[in-house]
Motif scaffolding. Structure first.
Motif, PDB file in Angstrom:
ATOM      1  N   UNK A  49       0.758  -0.937  -0.330  1.00  0.00           N
ATOM      2  CA  UNK A  49      -0.136  -0.007  -0.221  1.00  0.00           C
ATOM      3  C   UNK A  49       0.646   1.599   0.654  1.00  0.00           C
ATOM      4  N   UNK A  50       0.723   2.249  -0.625  1.00  0.00           N
ATOM      5  CA  UNK A  50       1.212   3.194  -0.868  1.00  0.00           C
ATOM      6  C   UNK A  50       0.352   4.432  -0.615  1.00  0.00           C
ATOM      7  N   UNK A  51       0.642   5.088   0.802  1.00  0.00           N
ATOM      8  CA  UNK A  51      -0.560   6.496   0.772  1.00  0.00           C
ATOM      9  C   UNK A  51       0.388   7.159   0.588  1.00  0.00           C
ATOM     10  N   UNK A  52      -1.340   8.154  -0.265  1.00  0.00           N
ATOM     11  CA  UNK A  52      -1.215   9.314  -0.754  1.00  0.00           C
ATOM     12  C   UNK A  52       0.637   9.426  -1.361  1.00  0.00           C
ATOM     13  N   UNK A  53       0.401   8.283  -2.997  1.00  0.00           N
ATOM     14  CA  UNK A  53       1.158   8.394  -3.382  1.00  0.00           C
ATOM     15  C   UNK A  53       2.066   9.941  -4.189  1.00  0.00           C
ATOM     16  N   UNK A  54       3.541  10.002  -4.234  1.00  0.00           N
ATOM     17  CA  UNK A  54       3.554  11.722  -5.143  1.00  0.00           C
ATOM     18  C   UNK A  54       4.958  11.029  -5.653  1.00  0.00           C
ATOM     19  N   UNK A  55       4.721  11.262  -7.327  1.00  0.00           N
ATOM     20  CA  UNK A  55       6.787  11.126  -7.840  1.00  0.00           C
ATOM     21  C   UNK A  55       6.771   9.368  -8.464  1.00  0.00           C
ATOM     22  N   UNK A  56       8.045   9.405  -8.377  1.00  0.00           N
ATOM     23  CA  UNK A  56       8.640   7.941  -8.988  1.00  0.00           C
ATOM     24  C   UNK A  56       8.436   6.923  -7.926  1.00  0.00           C
ATOM     25  N   UNK A  57       7.114   5.956  -7.937  1.00  0.00           N
ATOM     26  CA  UNK A  57       8.081   5.050  -6.848  1.00  0.00           C
ATOM     27  C   UNK A  57       7.748   3.745  -7.632  1.00  0.00           C
ATOM     28  N   UNK A  58       8.799   2.672  -7.231  1.00  0.00           N
ATOM     29  CA  UNK A  58       9.445   1.322  -8.234  1.00  0.00           C
ATOM     30  C   UNK A  58       8.016   0.691  -7.545  1.00  0.00           C
ATOM     31  N   UNK A  59       7.755  -0.224  -8.933  1.00  0.00           N
ATOM     32  CA  UNK A  59       6.614  -1.563  -7.735  1.00  0.00           C
ATOM     33  C   UNK A  59       7.666  -2.173  -7.366  1.00  0.00           C
ATOM     34  N   UNK A  60       7.391  -3.453  -6.355  1.00  0.00           N
ATOM     35  CA  UNK A  60       7.390  -4.660  -6.276  1.00  0.00           C
ATOM     36  C   UNK A  60       7.927  -5.537  -7.348  1.00  0.00           C
TER      37      UNK A  60
END
Length: 106
Positions: A49-60
Motif C-alpha cells: 500500500x502506497x499512502x498518498x504517493x507522489x513522484x516515481x514509486x518503484x513496484x515490487x
C-alpha cells in the motif's frame, strides 16, 4: 398480469435500479477518496500500500495488479525510474502491471 400489478413491478424495478446505481457511485467515490495505490503481487504476500504517493514509486518485483484508489490519475511505467511514457490508470480503476511495469508515478 393486471395493469396495476405490472405498473407496481415496473416501478419497483426502476426504484431498485436507481438505488443500485447510486450505491455503485458511492462505492466508487469512497474508493477514490482514500488517496492510496494498492499493489497485489501474489497470494503468498501481503498487499503493498502506497499512502498518498507522489513522484516515481518503484513496484515490487513480482507485482501483478495495481489499483488506483486516489483522486488523480497515476501512470504505469516500464522502467523503475519513470523515464518511459506511462500508461494512465484513472481513479477507481486498476491495471495489470505485467512483467514490463517497473514503477508508477502520480
Amino acid at each position: 398480469m393486471r395493469r396495476s400489478a405490472l405498473i407496481a413491478v415496473l416501478s419497483a424495478g426502476l426504484l431498485l435500479g436507481s438505488a443500485n446505481s447510486a450505491l455503485a457511485r458511492t462505492a466508487a467515490d469512497d474508493r477514490a477518496g482514500t488517496e492510496q495505490v494498492v499493489v497485489f503481487s501474489n497470494e503468498l504476500t501481503p498487499l503493498t500500500v502506497y499512502s498518498d504517493p507522489h513522484g516515481c514509486q518503484p513496484l515490487p518485483t513480482i507485482s501483478h495488479v495495481l489499483v488506483n484508489e486516489t483522486s488523480r490519475t497515476v501512470y504505469l511505467h516500464a522502467d523503475r525510474f519513470c523515464l518511459t511514457p506511462g500508461v494512465p490508470v484513472r481513479p477507481g480503476y486498476g491495471a495489470h502491471t505485467g512483467q514490463f511495469s517497473g514503477a508508477f508515478s502520480s
